[in-house]
Design a protein around this motif. Structure first.
Motif, PDB file in Angstrom:
ATOM      1  N   GLU A  65      16.204  -7.969  -0.129  1.00  0.00           N
ATOM      2  CA  GLU A  65      17.369  -8.735  -0.576  1.00  0.00           C
ATOM      3  C   GLU A  65      17.202  -9.021  -2.053  1.00  0.00           C
ATOM      4  N   ARG A  66      18.266  -8.851  -2.822  1.00  0.00           N
ATOM      5  CA  ARG A  66      18.227  -9.197  -4.243  1.00  0.00           C
ATOM      6  C   ARG A  66      18.520 -10.676  -4.420  1.00  0.00           C
ATOM      7  N   GLN A  67      17.780 -11.320  -5.326  1.00  0.00           N
ATOM      8  CA  GLN A  67      18.014 -12.727  -5.654  1.00  0.00           C
ATOM      9  C   GLN A  67      17.744 -12.904  -7.144  1.00  0.00           C
ATOM     10  N   GLY A  68      18.784 -12.836  -7.933  1.00  0.00           N
ATOM     11  CA  GLY A  68      18.620 -12.995  -9.378  1.00  0.00           C
ATOM     12  C   GLY A  68      17.696 -11.948  -9.959  1.00  0.00           C
ATOM     13  N   LEU A  69      16.638 -12.409 -10.629  1.00  0.00           N
ATOM     14  CA  LEU A  69      15.667 -11.516 -11.263  1.00  0.00           C
ATOM     15  C   LEU A  69      14.754 -10.825 -10.259  1.00  0.00           C
ATOM     16  N   LYS A  70      14.755 -11.302  -9.022  1.00  0.00           N
ATOM     17  CA  LYS A  70      13.754 -10.881  -8.046  1.00  0.00           C
ATOM     18  C   LYS A  70      14.318  -9.963  -6.968  1.00  0.00           C
ATOM     19  N   LEU A  71      13.412  -9.154  -6.437  1.00  0.00           N
ATOM     20  CA  LEU A  71      13.672  -8.430  -5.209  1.00  0.00           C
ATOM     21  C   LEU A  71      12.800  -9.091  -4.150  1.00  0.00           C
ATOM     22  N   LEU A  72      13.403  -9.516  -3.061  1.00  0.00           N
ATOM     23  CA  LEU A  72      12.670 -10.164  -1.980  1.00  0.00           C
ATOM     24  C   LEU A  72      12.411  -9.161  -0.868  1.00  0.00           C
ATOM     25  N   PHE A  73      11.177  -9.145  -0.414  1.00  0.00           N
ATOM     26  CA  PHE A  73      10.813  -8.373   0.768  1.00  0.00           C
ATOM     27  C   PHE A  73      10.546  -9.368   1.885  1.00  0.00           C
ATOM     28  N   PHE A  74      11.295  -9.262   2.962  1.00  0.00           N
ATOM     29  CA  PHE A  74      11.029 -10.053   4.161  1.00  0.00           C
ATOM     30  C   PHE A  74      10.297  -9.124   5.113  1.00  0.00           C
ATOM     31  N   GLN A  75       9.059  -9.468   5.424  1.00  0.00           N
ATOM     32  CA  GLN A  75       8.210  -8.583   6.212  1.00  0.00           C
ATOM     33  C   GLN A  75       7.672  -9.323   7.424  1.00  0.00           C
ATOM     34  N   ASP A  76       7.760  -8.677   8.577  1.00  0.00           N
ATOM     35  CA  ASP A  76       7.255  -9.234   9.826  1.00  0.00           C
ATOM     36  C   ASP A  76       6.263  -8.260  10.446  1.00  0.00           C
ATOM     37  N   ILE A  77       5.208  -8.816  11.035  1.00  0.00           N
ATOM     38  CA  ILE A  77       4.206  -8.000  11.721  1.00  0.00           C
ATOM     39  C   ILE A  77       4.266  -8.320  13.211  1.00  0.00           C
ATOM     40  N   PHE A  78       4.382  -7.256  14.027  1.00  0.00           N
ATOM     41  CA  PHE A  78       4.458  -7.390  15.477  1.00  0.00           C
ATOM     42  C   PHE A  78       3.331  -6.607  16.144  1.00  0.00           C
ATOM     43  N   ARG A  79       2.624  -7.228  17.083  1.00  0.00           N
ATOM     44  CA  ARG A  79       1.624  -6.520  17.894  1.00  0.00           C
ATOM     45  C   ARG A  79       2.372  -5.572  18.821  1.00  0.00           C
ATOM     46  N   SER A  80       1.928  -4.343  18.912  1.00  0.00           N
ATOM     47  CA  SER A  80       2.630  -3.339  19.706  1.00  0.00           C
ATOM     48  C   SER A  80       2.528  -3.598  21.210  1.00  0.00           C
ATOM     49  N   ALA A  81       1.376  -4.057  21.682  1.00  0.00           N
ATOM     50  CA  ALA A  81       1.157  -4.202  23.124  1.00  0.00           C
ATOM     51  C   ALA A  81       2.170  -5.120  23.790  1.00  0.00           C
ATOM     52  N   ASP A  82       2.519  -6.215  23.136  1.00  0.00           N
ATOM     53  CA  ASP A  82       3.434  -7.183  23.750  1.00  0.00           C
ATOM     54  C   ASP A  82       4.618  -7.539  22.856  1.00  0.00           C
ATOM     55  N   ASN A  83       4.746  -6.826  21.726  1.00  0.00           N
ATOM     56  CA  ASN A  83       5.826  -7.065  20.752  1.00  0.00           C
ATOM     57  C   ASN A  83       5.860  -8.511  20.256  1.00  0.00           C
ATOM     58  N   SER A  84       4.692  -9.166  20.255  1.00  0.00           N
ATOM     59  CA  SER A  84       4.654 -10.558  19.796  1.00  0.00           C
ATOM     60  C   SER A  84       4.598 -10.614  18.269  1.00  0.00           C
ATOM     61  N   LEU A  85       5.310 -11.588  17.727  1.00  0.00           N
ATOM     62  CA  LEU A  85       5.337 -11.804  16.287  1.00  0.00           C
ATOM     63  C   LEU A  85       4.004 -12.408  15.861  1.00  0.00           C
ATOM     64  N   CYS A  86       3.323 -11.747  14.929  1.00  0.00           N
ATOM     65  CA  CYS A  86       2.022 -12.215  14.449  1.00  0.00           C
ATOM     66  C   CYS A  86       2.107 -12.856  13.070  1.00  0.00           C
ATOM     67  N   LEU A  87       3.030 -12.385  12.246  1.00  0.00           N
ATOM     68  CA  LEU A  87       3.126 -12.899  10.889  1.00  0.00           C
ATOM     69  C   LEU A  87       4.540 -12.708  10.361  1.00  0.00           C
ATOM     70  N   GLN A  88       5.008 -13.693   9.609  1.00  0.00           N
ATOM     71  CA  GLN A  88       6.259 -13.584   8.870  1.00  0.00           C
ATOM     72  C   GLN A  88       5.921 -13.820   7.406  1.00  0.00           C
ATOM     73  N   ALA A  89       6.463 -12.975   6.537  1.00  0.00           N
ATOM     74  CA  ALA A  89       6.163 -13.111   5.115  1.00  0.00           C
ATOM     75  C   ALA A  89       7.412 -12.906   4.273  1.00  0.00           C
ATOM     76  N   LYS A  90       7.408 -13.582   3.149  1.00  0.00           N
ATOM     77  CA  LYS A  90       8.432 -13.395   2.123  1.00  0.00           C
ATOM     78  C   LYS A  90       7.685 -13.081   0.834  1.00  0.00           C
ATOM     79  N   VAL A  91       7.970 -11.918   0.267  1.00  0.00           N
ATOM     80  CA  VAL A  91       7.282 -11.456  -0.935  1.00  0.00           C
ATOM     81  C   VAL A  91       8.305 -11.306  -2.042  1.00  0.00           C
ATOM     82  N   GLU A  92       8.080 -12.001  -3.155  1.00  0.00           N
ATOM     83  CA  GLU A  92       8.975 -11.933  -4.299  1.00  0.00           C
ATOM     84  C   GLU A  92       8.396 -10.970  -5.331  1.00  0.00           C
ATOM     85  N   VAL A  93       9.224 -10.030  -5.776  1.00  0.00           N
ATOM     86  CA  VAL A  93       8.792  -9.016  -6.730  1.00  0.00           C
ATOM     87  C   VAL A  93       9.675  -9.110  -7.973  1.00  0.00           C
TER      88      VAL A  93
END
Length: 131
Positions: free
Chosen positions: A83-111
């Motif tokens: 997603e674009r936000q002004g000067l930044k590009l935001l990456f919204f990244q989620d990590i899911f365990r494959s065995a049970d599709n459980s959410l392990c991590l949510q991250a927002k990275v500003e570039v």
């Protein structure tokens, strides 16, 4: 459900785990970065070629919310959207365990981008077509 635009499958290696047997929290940043690089590569964006043109894309901020731990041998997916936000590009990244599709991590990275040593107004992200 998120509108992810990219996904990569990875596997936890033994040496990425700490004494408690879970992935060390710093390793998650490597997973996120690897996914971003693979995504950019899929869009034909080369960090090497950008650097040769004195165009630098840099992380300016990372927020990570740890939900569940990954352990040695786990397979998992890193999914992202941008997603674009002004000067930044935001990456919204989620990590899911494959065995049970459980959410392990949510991250927002500003570039941010710098061209010839100067902060870019964000139009570099439009010209590189990150969506």
């Amino acid at each position: 459900m998120q509108n992810y635009i990219f996904e990569i499958q990875l596997k936890v290696r033994d040496y990425e785990c700490d004494l408690q047997g879970v992935v060390n929290n710093a390793v998650y940043q490597n997973y996120l970065e690897h996914a971003r690089h693979e995504y950019l590569s899929s869009k034909k964006v080369s960090f090497k070629e950008l650097a040769e043109k004195d165009i630098l894309l840099m992380v300016s901020r990372i927020e990570m919310d740890f939900k569940r731990s990954l352990t040695s041998g786990d397979t998992f997916s890193v999914k992202l959207r941008t997603e674009r936000q002004g000067l930044k590009l935001l990456f919204f990244q989620d990590i899911f365990r494959s065995a049970d599709n459980s959410l392990c991590l949510q991250a927002k990275v500003e570039v941010i981008g710098k061209i010839n040593g100067k902060l870019n107004r964000g139009d570099i992200f439009d010209t590189l077509d990150f969506n």
